[in-house]
Each structure stands twice: as C-alpha cells, then as structure tokens.
Motif scaffolding. Structure first.
Motif, mmCIF file in Angstrom:
data_model
loop_
_atom_site.group_PDB
_atom_site.id
_atom_site.type_symbol
_atom_site.label_atom_id
_atom_site.label_comp_id
_atom_site.label_asym_id
_atom_site.label_seq_id
_atom_site.Cartn_x
_atom_site.Cartn_y
_atom_site.Cartn_z
ATOM 1 N N LEU A 27 0.915 -1.155 0.050
ATOM 2 C CA LEU A 27 0.107 0.109 0.016
ATOM 3 C C LEU A 27 0.794 1.191 0.017
ATOM 4 O O LEU A 27 0.676 2.280 -0.596
ATOM 5 C CB LEU A 27 -0.881 -0.130 1.280
ATOM 6 N N GLU A 28 1.678 1.297 0.906
ATOM 7 C CA GLU A 28 2.858 2.450 0.721
ATOM 8 C C GLU A 28 3.736 2.633 -0.559
ATOM 9 O O GLU A 28 3.626 3.808 -1.054
ATOM 10 C CB GLU A 28 3.859 2.447 2.003
ATOM 11 N N TRP A 29 3.947 1.441 -1.113
ATOM 12 C CA TRP A 29 4.568 1.478 -2.361
ATOM 13 C C TRP A 29 3.544 2.175 -3.594
ATOM 14 O O TRP A 29 3.780 2.963 -4.329
ATOM 15 C CB TRP A 29 5.362 0.063 -2.999
ATOM 16 N N GLY A 31 1.164 4.122 -2.887
ATOM 17 C CA GLY A 31 0.958 5.359 -2.786
ATOM 18 C C GLY A 31 2.255 6.131 -3.285
ATOM 19 O O GLY A 31 2.058 7.299 -4.058
ATOM 20 N N THR A 32 3.411 5.576 -3.096
ATOM 21 C CA THR A 32 4.526 6.268 -3.808
ATOM 22 C C THR A 32 4.442 6.528 -5.319
ATOM 23 O O THR A 32 4.714 7.390 -5.764
ATOM 24 C CB THR A 32 5.900 5.753 -3.468
ATOM 25 N N VAL A 33 3.968 5.444 -6.028
ATOM 26 C CA VAL A 33 3.882 5.352 -7.355
ATOM 27 C C VAL A 33 2.871 6.516 -7.686
ATOM 28 O O VAL A 33 2.876 7.215 -8.707
ATOM 29 C CB VAL A 33 3.554 3.879 -7.898
ATOM 30 N N VAL A 34 1.906 6.426 -7.139
ATOM 31 C CA VAL A 34 0.719 7.501 -7.426
ATOM 32 C C VAL A 34 1.250 8.880 -7.311
ATOM 33 O O VAL A 34 0.963 9.943 -8.068
ATOM 34 C CB VAL A 34 -0.533 7.175 -6.696
ATOM 35 N N ALA A 35 2.024 9.010 -6.125
ATOM 36 C CA ALA A 35 2.783 10.354 -5.885
ATOM 37 C C ALA A 35 3.590 10.721 -7.171
ATOM 38 O O ALA A 35 3.829 12.044 -7.672
ATOM 39 C CB ALA A 35 3.356 10.568 -4.565
ATOM 40 N N ILE A 36 4.389 9.773 -7.658
ATOM 41 C CA ILE A 36 5.255 10.132 -8.844
ATOM 42 C C ILE A 36 4.650 10.401 -9.941
ATOM 43 O O ILE A 36 4.687 11.243 -10.768
ATOM 44 C CB ILE A 36 5.978 8.781 -9.036
ATOM 45 N N ILE A 37 3.429 9.759 -10.347
ATOM 46 C CA ILE A 37 2.492 9.831 -11.346
ATOM 47 C C ILE A 37 2.025 11.549 -11.574
ATOM 48 O O ILE A 37 2.053 12.122 -12.353
ATOM 49 C CB ILE A 37 1.390 8.840 -11.624
ATOM 50 N N ILE A 38 1.262 11.799 -10.185
ATOM 51 C CA ILE A 38 0.876 13.105 -9.959
ATOM 52 C C ILE A 38 1.853 14.017 -10.106
ATOM 53 O O ILE A 38 1.681 14.989 -10.827
ATOM 54 C CB ILE A 38 0.139 13.283 -8.649
ATOM 55 N N SER A 39 3.015 13.989 -9.698
ATOM 56 C CA SER A 39 4.090 14.788 -9.804
ATOM 57 C C SER A 39 4.450 15.199 -11.424
ATOM 58 O O SER A 39 4.904 16.239 -11.597
ATOM 59 C CB SER A 39 5.479 14.378 -8.807
#
Length: 111
Positions: A27-29, A31-39
C-alpha cells in the motif's frame, strides 16, 4: 496557472521521495507510485506554458531544498551551517529563475 503546477509537483515530490526511502508495504509503495505519477503529470502540464528547462530547475531545486529541510526537522539528518547556506543558494536560484521566466501563450487548435 503553470506555476501552480510546478508548486504542486514540488510538494508531491516530497512525499514520493520520502516514500522511496521508507515504504515497507504494498500500500505504501502504491501511494509512492501514485505520487510520482501526479508529480510528473503536473510537470508535463507546466511545460505546456513554461520552458521545460525552467520547470525542471524550479521543480528539482525547490523539491530538493524542501526534502533536505524535512530531513533536518523530522528525520534527524545531520545539520550543518554549510548545508543551510547551500539550501539558501538553491532557493535564491529558484526565485531568480521564476522572476526571469516569461510564460508563453499556449497555441490554440493543436498547432
């Protein structure tokens, strides 16, 4: 509006960089991938109006400065006056780049 995308990208960068370092669960990973995509989406949107070199310089400079400050404040990284001076130089550079960049008009009709 383009500068807001740069700001959003830099803020989200803080979360994905911390996620790369501290993620332990799927789940944390995720979230990290989603944050990268948004960024990166925000960077792409900013590059539609601003020069890509400017966007990248402001994004990486402001994100790096924020991450170092967060490391000092929350993760007890080694503090030194030299690091603070160099962070200040980065911030001054980011402000200078923003002040000297002219936003271009977006082309209508896909040209």
């Amino acid at each position: 509006m383009a500068w807001l995308y740069v700001l959003l990208a830099a803020i989200v960068e803080i979360f994905w960089v911390i996620g790369l370092r501290y993620s332990d669960s799927a789940l944390e990973w995720a979230g990290t991938v989603v944050a990268i995509i948004i960024s990166f989406y925000a960077i792409i949107k900013a590059c539609e109006t601003l020069p890509s070199g400017t966007v990248y310089a402001v994004f990486t400079g402001s994100g790096a400065a924020a991450i170092v400050l967060i490391d000092f404040l929350f993760f007890h990284a080694e503090f030194s006056i030299a690091k603070v001076i160099f962070i200040a130089i980065i911030i001054i550079g980011v402000i200078g780049i923003k002040m000297t960049t002219v936003e271009s008009e977006t082309l209508e009709g896909g040209d």
